[in-house]
Write a protein that holds these residues in place. Structure first.
Motif, PDB file in Angstrom:
ATOM      1  N   ALA A  50       1.045  -1.298   0.162  1.00 54.21           N
ATOM      2  CA  ALA A  50       0.006   0.162  -0.477  1.00 54.21           C
ATOM      3  C   ALA A  50       0.512   1.033  -0.248  1.00 54.21           C
ATOM      4  CB  ALA A  50      -0.953   0.376   1.149  1.00 54.21           C
ATOM      5  N   GLU A  51       2.044   1.194   0.482  1.00 59.95           N
ATOM      6  CA  GLU A  51       2.946   2.134   0.824  1.00 59.95           C
ATOM      7  C   GLU A  51       3.407   2.735  -0.389  1.00 59.95           C
ATOM      8  OE1 GLU A  51       6.727   2.875   3.064  1.00 59.95           O
ATOM      9  OE2 GLU A  51       5.282   3.287   4.490  1.00 59.95           O
ATOM     10  N   SER A  52       4.571   1.150  -1.160  1.00 61.89           N
ATOM     11  CA  SER A  52       4.178   1.951  -2.619  1.00 61.89           C
ATOM     12  C   SER A  52       3.788   2.375  -3.071  1.00 61.89           C
ATOM     13  CB  SER A  52       5.473   0.358  -3.204  1.00 61.89           C
ATOM     14  OG  SER A  52       4.749  -0.277  -3.090  1.00 61.89           O
ATOM     15  N   GLY A  53       2.833   1.984  -3.663  1.00 57.62           N
ATOM     16  CA  GLY A  53       1.461   2.525  -4.413  1.00 57.62           C
ATOM     17  C   GLY A  53       1.219   1.736  -5.905  1.00 57.62           C
ATOM     18  N   ALA A  54       2.616  -0.044  -5.387  1.00 61.24           N
ATOM     19  CA  ALA A  54       3.009  -0.892  -6.476  1.00 61.24           C
ATOM     20  C   ALA A  54       1.374  -1.494  -6.888  1.00 61.24           C
ATOM     21  CB  ALA A  54       3.958  -2.144  -6.483  1.00 61.24           C
TER      22      ALA A  54
END
Length: 370
Positions: A179-183
């Motif tokens: 979620a933090e990476s937005g991958a």
């Protein structure tokens, strides 16, 4: 070089007509019906940027075992050539014959893995894949941030990446990093039909927290019915073979269907889990499934894991606070007593040195850690 046949509208009279034309909204039943014909299946691309046709081709090859010709029709541009080939297409129907050379030029730039088609029968370039796995393993080892590790995996792997989560501590940490990476990663969990209620509640809580959908992947009802008819409702406790058969139907086969056509698979395996996992790599080539298997926290200690969860306020399954460390199906999991191995609560009636369900069999074969 792998080939993608290019035909213009004027040449279609000299080729086999499609047995069926699939729209991008085709469902599983339509794919199953199309795959049974064995001839030419056309998949329509109605507009630029609508990539659903690629997914349909992957499903036809991987999930439905279609061996015939898959043809791309509709709105197509030369830049799509390598992606069509990787997805399993054999033919691209182009509107202007003058564009053929441009399309061929796009094909010469392929530098990544591709799916099997009628004219490119090798599923993946294995030697290149092993080297890519070794290189990614080395890069991940040099990255400390978990979200950056996830981002590096996304940059390094072409095509669909699946994160199969158990909603345990390890996987919740990875979910936070995704979620933090937005991958762009496909997140799913195996709903065996015998999960703890707390696991499903953790699914909902996590979806609300991160704004991500966690798809529930279920076993085939007919296979479960046959299993229970043969072994009984709790037949998995009668023998190790029975238990592994239950895991095969409820977990392994659904996961294999989920991974069909994927290029990458992210898991929460850590070296501290067991002796069998003591040298698992951060990234390795999974020979049996034909994809890159990534274990981004393989080198984490339990202390590092719990610290990350606390620091990032990661939602956790409430069962962990009750002594459940490694959580599987409800009938096969109990709380762990003080001093016991973390996996002692899994299939506790068995006395095997190595207890695995088959999802991560023999990680040593997948490559040593750097």
């Amino acid at each position: 070089m792998a080939m993608l046949d290019l035909v213009s509208g004027a040449l279609l009279a000299d080729r086999s007509d499609p047995a069926v034309v699939l729209e991008p909204t085709a469902d599983s039943a339509a794919l199953s019906a199309a795959s049974g014909d064995g001839r030419v299946v056309a998949i329509r691309f109605p507009a630029f940027g609508d990539g659903r046709g690629h997914s349909l081709a992957v499903l036809l090859r991987g999930r439905h075992g279609f061996k015939g010709e898959i043809r791309a029709v509709g709105y197509l541009i030369p830049d799509l050539a390598p992606f069509l080939l990787r997805s399993g297409f054999d033919t691209a129907e182009i509107t202007d014959a003058n564009d053929v050379e441009t399309w061929k030029g796009a094909l010469t730039r392929i530098r990544h893995l591709y799916q099997p088609g009628l004219r490119n029968p090798q599923p993946l370039r294995r030697d290149a894949s092993r080297r890519a796995a070794e290189e990614l393993n080395a890069r991940l080892a040099g990255i400390e941030s978990l979200s950056e590790r996830i981002a590096e995996v996304r940059r390094s792997v072409e095509g669909r990446i699946v994160f199969s989560t158990s909603l345990g501590l390890d996987d919740q940490a990875i979910l936070n990093a995704v979620a933090e990476s937005g991958a762009d990663i496909d997140i799913s969990t195996l709903d065996t039909g015998r999960l703890f209620q707390e696991v499903l509640e953790t699914v909902e809580l996590s979806e609300i927290r991160y704004g991500l959908r966690i798809r529930l992947v279920t076993p085939e009802a007919s296979e479960v019915e046959a299993l229970v008819a043969r072994d009984g409702v709790f037949g998995f406790r009668h023998s190790v073979d029975n238990r592994k058969g239950c895991c095969e139907v409820r977990k392994v086969r659904p996961l294999n269907r989920e991974l069909a056509g994927a290029q990458g698979w992210i898991t929460g395996i850590r070296r501290e889990h067991s002796e069998a996992r003591a040298d698992v790599a951060l990234a390795a080539w999974d020979e049996e499934r034909g994809l890159l298997k990534v274990n981004p926290i393989a080198d984490w200690s339990t202390r590092a894991l719990t610290a990350y969860i606390a620091e990032n306020n990661v939602p956790v399954n409430p069962l962990h606070a009750r002594g459940f460390i490694s959580i599987g199906c409800q009938p096969c999991t109990r709380a762990v007593q003080p001093g016991e191995h973390p996996r002692a609560g899994r299939w506790w009636w068995e006395h095997e040195e190595k207890k695995e369900c088959g999802l991560h069999m023999n990680p040593r074969r997948e490559g040593k850690a750097a």
